[in-house]
Design a protein around this motif. Structure first.
Motif, PDB file in Angstrom:
ATOM      1  N   LYS A 116      42.327  -4.937  20.429  1.00 20.56           N
ATOM      2  CA  LYS A 116      41.483  -5.517  19.375  1.00 20.56           C
ATOM      3  C   LYS A 116      40.860  -4.423  18.509  1.00 20.56           C
ATOM      4  CE  LYS A 116      38.957  -9.180  20.411  1.00 20.56           C
ATOM      5  NZ  LYS A 116      37.988 -10.034  21.143  1.00 20.56           N
ATOM      6  N   GLN A 117      40.531  -3.286  19.117  1.00 20.79           N
ATOM      7  CA  GLN A 117      39.966  -2.171  18.349  1.00 20.79           C
ATOM      8  C   GLN A 117      41.011  -1.543  17.432  1.00 20.79           C
ATOM      9  OE1 GLN A 117      38.567   0.222  21.624  1.00 20.79           O
ATOM     10  NE2 GLN A 117      36.512  -0.697  21.626  1.00 20.79           N
ATOM     11  N   MET A 118      42.258  -1.571  17.849  1.00 18.82           N
ATOM     12  CA  MET A 118      43.345  -0.982  17.056  1.00 18.82           C
ATOM     13  C   MET A 118      43.763  -1.869  15.889  1.00 18.82           C
ATOM     14  SD  MET A 118      45.702   0.344  20.244  1.00 18.82           S
ATOM     15  CE  MET A 118      47.119   0.791  19.258  1.00 18.82           C
ATOM     16  N   ALA A 119      43.526  -3.164  16.001  1.00 19.81           N
ATOM     17  CA  ALA A 119      44.100  -4.130  15.058  1.00 19.81           C
ATOM     18  C   ALA A 119      43.211  -4.355  13.836  1.00 19.81           C
ATOM     19  CB  ALA A 119      44.340  -5.460  15.770  1.00 19.81           C
ATOM     20  N   SER A 120      43.859  -4.498  12.698  1.00 25.54           N
ATOM     21  CA  SER A 120      43.175  -4.965  11.486  1.00 25.54           C
ATOM     22  C   SER A 120      43.376  -6.477  11.383  1.00 25.54           C
ATOM     23  CB  SER A 120      43.760  -4.275  10.251  1.00 25.54           C
ATOM     24  OG  SER A 120      45.043  -4.809   9.971  1.00 25.54           O
ATOM     25  N   HIS A 121      42.760  -7.100  10.391  1.00 23.55           N
ATOM     26  CA  HIS A 121      42.864  -8.557  10.234  1.00 23.55           C
ATOM     27  C   HIS A 121      44.294  -9.016   9.982  1.00 23.55           C
ATOM     28  CE1 HIS A 121      38.684  -9.935  10.361  1.00 23.55           C
ATOM     29  NE2 HIS A 121      38.371  -8.760   9.837  1.00 23.55           N
ATOM     30  N   GLU A 122      45.127  -8.142   9.386  1.00 29.70           N
ATOM     31  CA  GLU A 122      46.498  -8.539   9.035  1.00 29.70           C
ATOM     32  C   GLU A 122      47.501  -8.273  10.158  1.00 29.70           C
ATOM     33  OE1 GLU A 122      44.848  -6.145   7.064  1.00 29.70           O
ATOM     34  OE2 GLU A 122      43.888  -7.742   5.907  1.00 29.70           O
ATOM     35  N   ASP A 123      47.027  -7.715  11.269  1.00 25.90           N
ATOM     36  CA  ASP A 123      47.939  -7.333  12.349  1.00 25.90           C
ATOM     37  C   ASP A 123      48.119  -8.457  13.368  1.00 25.90           C
ATOM     38  OD1 ASP A 123      48.135  -4.882  11.144  1.00 25.90           O
ATOM     39  OD2 ASP A 123      46.651  -3.911  12.441  1.00 25.90           O
ATOM     40  N   MET A 124      49.086  -8.255  14.245  1.00 26.72           N
ATOM     41  CA  MET A 124      49.306  -9.179  15.350  1.00 26.72           C
ATOM     42  C   MET A 124      49.211  -8.423  16.672  1.00 26.72           C
ATOM     43  SD  MET A 124      52.644 -11.409  16.467  1.00 26.72           S
ATOM     44  CE  MET A 124      52.270 -12.828  15.453  1.00 26.72           C
ATOM     45  N   ILE A 125      48.531  -9.047  17.642  1.00 23.93           N
ATOM     46  CA  ILE A 125      48.503  -8.554  19.014  1.00 23.93           C
ATOM     47  C   ILE A 125      49.294  -9.543  19.863  1.00 23.93           C
ATOM     48  CG2 ILE A 125      47.050  -8.050  21.019  1.00 23.93           C
ATOM     49  CD1 ILE A 125      44.745  -7.521  19.000  1.00 23.93           C
ATOM     50  N   CYS A 126      50.291  -9.064  20.575  1.00 21.91           N
ATOM     51  CA  CYS A 126      51.069  -9.922  21.477  1.00 21.91           C
ATOM     52  C   CYS A 126      50.923  -9.391  22.899  1.00 21.91           C
ATOM     53  CB  CYS A 126      52.537  -9.945  21.060  1.00 21.91           C
ATOM     54  SG  CYS A 126      53.556 -10.985  22.131  1.00 21.91           S
TER      55      CYS A 126
END
Length: 440
Positions: free
Chosen positions: A412-422
């Motif tokens: 979550k810390q690595m991700a921006s609003h446009e990213d996806m975490i799977c």
């Protein structure tokens, strides 16, 4: 619960012998006989397969419930709460009822543990028996039972169902079930009963020949996807903000049109087609009556946890437990076809007994960032091992995080609003991630 967890739990053991003495249906029969043989009059559908059996079971049970039947569902594993495995009309068994049946089982199990340890039931056998007692006492009109492992020696295989389903056959649990498709098919085909129709999505000739031979020997009618059941059309669709598919499926009796599944991934149409096949068998025998509108409403209300499940948006967080090469391929395809994202951040954790190199090759090249972790299950693969495999396969160097909660926080810390975490790899990782997402 403390008593239950003292029983041998093969879901947590790294290696063991898979044979008729380790997995004894005789042991299961005796346990059920002690409880009055609740399985003998249980109307049920029995489901096995390498991939998709959980989703198929949920679809089947949901349609039965919407058709007006008191419907039991027994699945495994669970994500967070053990009671998820035993449900009636999508409601988990209550703690009081779980404890009450366990109280009845305990004296007999304690006696066996003290006098004949090898004859005492395992964790999964106790849960299976508990579910069947519960379904009987709640006057369940139909039960959908998902096989835990294999089929032939699985504790659910004491039932004589109204219809059986084998979703597909691929490579998984090869150290236990065998390293050829024919040996795995032999174990799965063990659920085929005398005169009980089978619906199957098997594609490979090697596995199919084993299943066809068993059906002939058992005088069991075989209905195959692609021969007796056809998926005529599948479209991606976003409905009420939920990504899903719209499909038309034809059986040997009928065409089901405008079927909406609120599930990402075209592979779910295959599972739905098998459900319709089993439904036709039950309809032909006059066991169930259900109209098109009811079927559509049931499937539109589906909830299949951790099957390409969107947990959050901005960033989009996907929870899944792809643990075979085929399921990881389906996941990758679904992510590409159903979602738009800038960067893909993948959190991975597997059990040690998986064909990790083959699975990892399906997904790591798609990832912009990778975090490797491990669940609390003793079978979990070491993150350092995953790191080495991923570096060898792709040249990428993932982050190592030794617990799922911290891995989720890092993603979550690595991700921006446009990213996806799977988050994927095992049901244990998915379950711990779900808890972490509500905590963190």
């Amino acid at each position: 619960m403390a008593f239950l967890y003292k029983a041998i739990d093969y879901e947590k053991l790294i290696s063991y012998q898979y044979n008729a003495s380790t997995f004894s249906l005789d042991r299961m029969e005796k346990l059920l006989a002690h409880m009055g043989n609740p399985h003998k009059n249980l109307s049920c559908v029995h489901i096995t397969g390498t991939k998709g059996k959980g989703s198929t079971a949920i679809m089947m049970a949901t349609i039965m419930e919407y058709a007006g039947l008191v419907t039991g569902l027994f699945t495994s594993p669970h994500l967070i709460d053990l009671k998820e495995r035993i449900q009636i009309n999508r409601q988990k068994i209550a703690e009081t009822e779980f404890a009450s049946i366990m109280d009845e089982l305990q004296p007999y199990i304690r006696y066996l543990q003290e006098t004949s340890p090898s004859a005492s039931p395992t964790f999964f056998e106790i849960l299976t028996a508990l579910s069947m007692v519960y379904f009987q006492r709640k006057r369940t009109e139909m039960a959908v039972l998902e096989v835990g492992l294999g089929g032939r020696l699985d504790s659910t295989n004491v039932v004589v169902p109204l219809a059986s389903i084998i979703t597909n056959i691929g490579f998984d649990h090869t150290s236990i079930l065998g390293n050829t498709l024919s040996s795995i098919a032999y174990e799965k085909a063990g659920i085929i009963k005398q005169g009980v129709p089978l619906v199957s999505g098997i594609e490979g000739a090697e596995a199919l020949s084993v299943v066809e031979k068993t059906c002939r020997e058992k005088n069991a009618s075989l209905y195959l996807l692609g021969r007796d059941i056809w998926i005529e059309e599948v479209k991606h669709l976003v409905k009420d903000g939920i990504r899903g598919i719209l499909c038309r499926i034809k059986t040997w009796r009928y065409t089901y049109d405008n079927i909406y599944l609120p599930l990402a991934g075209i592979h779910q149409a295959r599972n739905c087609a098998l459900v319709f096949g089993a439904l036709e068998i039950l309809r032909e025998r006059g066991i169930i009556a259900v109209n098109d509108d009811t079927i559509r409403k049931a499937l539109a209300a589906l909830h299949c946890p951790a099957r390409i499940e969107v947990i959050a948006e901005n960033p989009c967080i996907i929870l899944d437990f792809a643990h075979t090469a085929d399921s990881m391929r389906f996941l990758k395809k679904a992510l590409i076809e159903n979602f738009t994202f800038r960067k893909l951040i993948i959190v991975l954790g597997f059990s040690q007994d998986k064909d990790m190199d083959t699975i990892l090759k399906e997904i790591v090249m798609e990832a912009d960032s990778i975090i490797v972790t491990r669940s609390k299950n003793p079978r979990a693969a070491a993150p350092g091992d995953l790191y080495q495999r991923i570096e060898r396969i792709s040249g990428k160097q993932p982050e190592i995080v030794n617990n799922v909660q911290d891995a989720v926080i890092m993603a979550k810390q690595m991700a921006s609003h446009e990213d996806m975490i799977c988050i994927t790899g095992s049901s244990y990782v998915a379950g711990e991630a779900r808890q972490a997402l509500y905590i963190s």
